[in-house]
Design a protein around this motif. Structure first.
Motif, short mmCIF file in Angstrom:
data_model
loop_
_atom_site.label_atom_id
_atom_site.label_comp_id
_atom_site.label_asym_id
_atom_site.label_seq_id
_atom_site.Cartn_x
_atom_site.Cartn_y
_atom_site.Cartn_z
N ALA A 206 0.85 -1.19 0.00
CA ALA A 206 0.00 0.00 0.00
C ALA A 206 0.88 1.24 0.00
N VAL A 207 0.70 2.12 -0.99
CA VAL A 207 1.55 3.30 -1.14
C VAL A 207 0.71 4.50 -1.54
N VAL A 208 1.36 5.66 -1.50
CA VAL A 208 0.78 6.88 -2.06
C VAL A 208 1.60 7.25 -3.29
N ALA A 209 1.06 8.12 -4.12
CA ALA A 209 1.72 8.46 -5.38
C ALA A 209 3.09 9.08 -5.16
N GLU A 210 3.23 9.87 -4.10
CA GLU A 210 4.50 10.54 -3.84
C GLU A 210 5.63 9.56 -3.54
N GLN A 211 5.30 8.35 -3.10
CA GLN A 211 6.33 7.34 -2.85
C GLN A 211 6.83 6.70 -4.14
N ILE A 212 6.03 6.78 -5.20
CA ILE A 212 6.40 6.20 -6.49
C ILE A 212 7.01 7.24 -7.42
N ALA A 213 6.65 8.51 -7.23
CA ALA A 213 7.09 9.58 -8.14
C ALA A 213 8.60 9.65 -8.35
N PRO A 214 9.45 9.43 -7.34
CA PRO A 214 10.90 9.52 -7.58
C PRO A 214 11.46 8.47 -8.53
N GLN A 241 -5.18 -1.13 -7.05
CA GLN A 241 -6.52 -0.58 -6.86
C GLN A 241 -6.42 0.72 -6.07
N PRO A 242 -7.12 1.76 -6.50
CA PRO A 242 -7.09 3.01 -5.75
C PRO A 242 -8.10 3.01 -4.60
N GLY A 243 -7.78 3.77 -3.59
CA GLY A 243 -8.70 3.99 -2.47
C GLY A 243 -8.70 5.46 -2.13
N VAL A 244 -9.81 5.96 -1.62
CA VAL A 244 -9.95 7.38 -1.32
C VAL A 244 -10.19 7.57 0.17
N SER A 245 -9.42 8.46 0.77
CA SER A 245 -9.55 8.74 2.20
C SER A 245 -10.74 9.67 2.44
N PRO A 246 -11.18 9.82 3.67
CA PRO A 246 -12.28 10.76 3.97
C PRO A 246 -11.97 12.18 3.55
N GLU A 247 -10.68 12.53 3.48
CA GLU A 247 -10.29 13.88 3.08
C GLU A 247 -10.16 14.02 1.56
N GLY A 248 -10.48 12.94 0.82
CA GLY A 248 -10.42 12.99 -0.63
C GLY A 248 -9.05 12.69 -1.20
N ALA A 376 2.18 17.97 6.68
CA ALA A 376 1.08 17.33 7.41
C ALA A 376 0.10 16.60 6.48
N PRO A 377 -0.36 17.22 5.37
CA PRO A 377 -1.30 16.49 4.49
C PRO A 377 -0.69 15.22 3.90
N LEU A 378 0.59 15.29 3.50
CA LEU A 378 1.23 14.11 2.92
C LEU A 378 1.39 13.02 3.96
N GLN A 379 1.78 13.38 5.17
CA GLN A 379 1.93 12.39 6.23
C GLN A 379 0.59 11.74 6.56
N GLN A 380 -0.47 12.54 6.55
CA GLN A 380 -1.81 11.99 6.78
C GLN A 380 -2.20 11.00 5.68
N LYS A 381 -1.80 11.32 4.48
CA LYS A 381 -2.09 10.45 3.34
C LYS A 381 -1.34 9.12 3.48
N TYR A 384 -2.92 6.96 6.13
CA TYR A 384 -4.16 6.34 5.68
C TYR A 384 -3.87 5.12 4.79
N ALA A 385 -2.79 5.22 3.97
CA ALA A 385 -2.45 4.11 3.08
C ALA A 385 -2.10 2.86 3.87
N GLN A 386 -1.57 3.02 5.08
CA GLN A 386 -1.17 1.88 5.89
C GLN A 386 -2.37 1.05 6.36
N GLN A 387 -3.56 1.60 6.27
CA GLN A 387 -4.74 0.82 6.61
C GLN A 387 -4.97 -0.31 5.60
N PHE A 388 -4.44 -0.14 4.40
CA PHE A 388 -4.59 -1.16 3.36
C PHE A 388 -3.37 -2.09 3.31
#
Length: 432
Positions: A206-214, A241-248, A376-381, A384-388
């Motif tokens: 489970a990752v966010v896009a910023e972890q793949i961008a580099p 598969q994508p997932g969306v957090s409550p903050e979008g 803060a927003p990126l860390q929150q993101k 949230y990814a760690q839930q998956f």
């Protein structure tokens, strides 16, 4: 159709017991392609399927599966034979440029010597050797000493004394001076997808896009907050598969990469994909100077020879070697010009190419630094990814079916395992 060499190498490196996610990560392949290739390889090489109680599949291969395939596929045997033959042919091609250079210099020099000697003989029979003999005979032994194996040995000794890093002999160095040593990023795409898959595995799928961008190229400036279209090829390749957090915010998880046949340690990789700069040559500085010097000598000699042969009468009078050299003169001149022109053009092309590589590397490093100090927003993101995030290792105790043994035997063995487990529980219960 012969099995994929990439799949076979991945299976061997992973210890012959793999899942689709293992192979996709190791080889950086599309999950669907890895699945189909593993099925084909298992069918052709006598592999076995092991099914876990979760429904996940493990592929088990015999360690001699390459021998099995060689006996089965003529094409595979032919490829291995051609690989050996081509390695010999390519080496002969590499050294042929150095051989042609020495032959060209020898032909040009000997022909000039013959023409000048003949001209001096016509002018003055008594002094036909005086005007050229002193300088000419002194020049020739020195020239051929430079081109002889003894000089190469002498040069190698001096090079070792200077501790220059080059494993090339003279003829290999000439080819390297002319054409370089290949693309240092020939396997860039393979490395890219291997590192992306490893990042996903290290984050338990489970990752966010910023972890793949580099590890990607050509990403817009607003990638950290707005556009994540660049993740589409990653999702397609690894069945994400994508997932969306409550903050979008969008996160991504990859079920196939969360399953493995063997418990593995977290792999340490670079925080960004690095492209390697092109080198002009792997030859040492002395070998490059020697190649360039001989190239200049060859080209200047060809110009001098062309002037001596310009009227066409000398070759007709002397015949023999002089006539032969006149017949191939334009080939010698073209080779001499190309020997100097190709490295010069390649030098400027490498400078331009390395600037582009440097720009791309800087962009990736910039994205990696943003990830290293998340706001803060990126860390929150990321949180949230760690839930998956999940990690599943399939051991023998998890199997409900294996094609290695008869189905009835497996049922009996499974029943025995269940009875033994219940017996242990009852014993623990009575003890308490």
């Amino acid at each position: 159709m012969a099995p994929s060499p990439t799949i076979m190498q991945a299976v061997e490196k992973l210890g012959y017991r793999v899942t689709v996610g293992d192979v996709a990560t190791q080889a950086g392949l599309n999950v669907g392609e890895a699945n189909q290739s593993l099925l084909a390889l298992a069918s052709d090489a006598g592999g076995h399927l092991q099914v876990a109680d979760s429904g996940d599949i493990v592929y088990l291969f015999p360690q001699n599966f390459r021998a099995i395939l060689r006996n089965k596929y003529f094409r595979l045997r032919l490829q291995e034979w051609w690989k050996k033959v081509w390695s010999v042919l390519f080496y002969l091609i590499r050294i042929s440029f150095g051989i042609f250079l020495t032959v060209s210099i020898a032909l040009i020099t000997v022909t000039i010597f013959m023409i000048i000697t003949a001209a001096n003989s016509d002018r003055d029979g008594d002094n036909r050797g005086s005007s050229f003999g002193g300088g000419g005979f002194f020049y020739f032994p020195n020239l051929f000493w430079y081109l002889s194996p003894n000089y190469d040995t002498h040069y190698q000794e001096r090079r070792r004394e200077r501790r220059e890093e080059s494993n090339l002999n003279f003829f290999e160095a000439v080819f390297s001076f002319l054409f370089g040593d290949g693309n240092p990023n020939a396997n860039l795409e393979e490395r890219r997808w291997q590192e992306i898959a490893t990042v996903i595995r290290n984050n338990r799928g489970a990752v966010v896009a910023e972890q793949i961008a580099p590890y990607l190229d050509e990403i817009g400036e607003g990638y950290t907050r707005e556009y994540e279209d660049y993740m589409l090829p990653v999702l397609t390749r690894f069945n994400g598969q994508p997932g969306v957090s409550p903050e979008g915010q969008i996160v991504y998880y990859f079920p196939e990469l969360q399953v493995s046949a063997v418990k593995k340690r977290r792999h340490a990789i670079s925080d960004h994909l690095e492209e390697f700069p092109w080198r002009f040559s792997a030859a040492s500085s002395g070998q490059i100077m020697l190649s360039a010097g001989l190239g200049v000598l060859n080209f200047v000699g060809a110009l001098v020879l062309g002037r001596l042969l310009s009227d066409g009468t000398v070759a007709a009078q002397l015949g023999g070697l002089v006539a032969f050299v006149q017949g191939i003169y334009w080939l010698l001149l073209a080779y001499g010009a190309g020997f100097l022109g190709i490295p010069l053009l390649r030098y400027f092309w490498i400078q331009w190419r390395n600037r582009k590589i440097g720009d791309r590397n800087r962009d990736r490093i910039f994205r990696a630094r943003l990830l290293a100090s998340p706001d803060a927003p990126l860390q929150q993101k990321i949180n949230y990814a760690q839930q998956f995030a999940a990690e599943k290792v399939i051991g023998n105790e998890d199997l409900v079916y294996s094609s290695e043994t008869d189905l009835l035997d497996q049922e009996v063995e499974r029943s025995a395992q269940i009875d033994a487990e219940w017996k242990k529980r009852l014993e623990r219960g009575s003890g308490e």
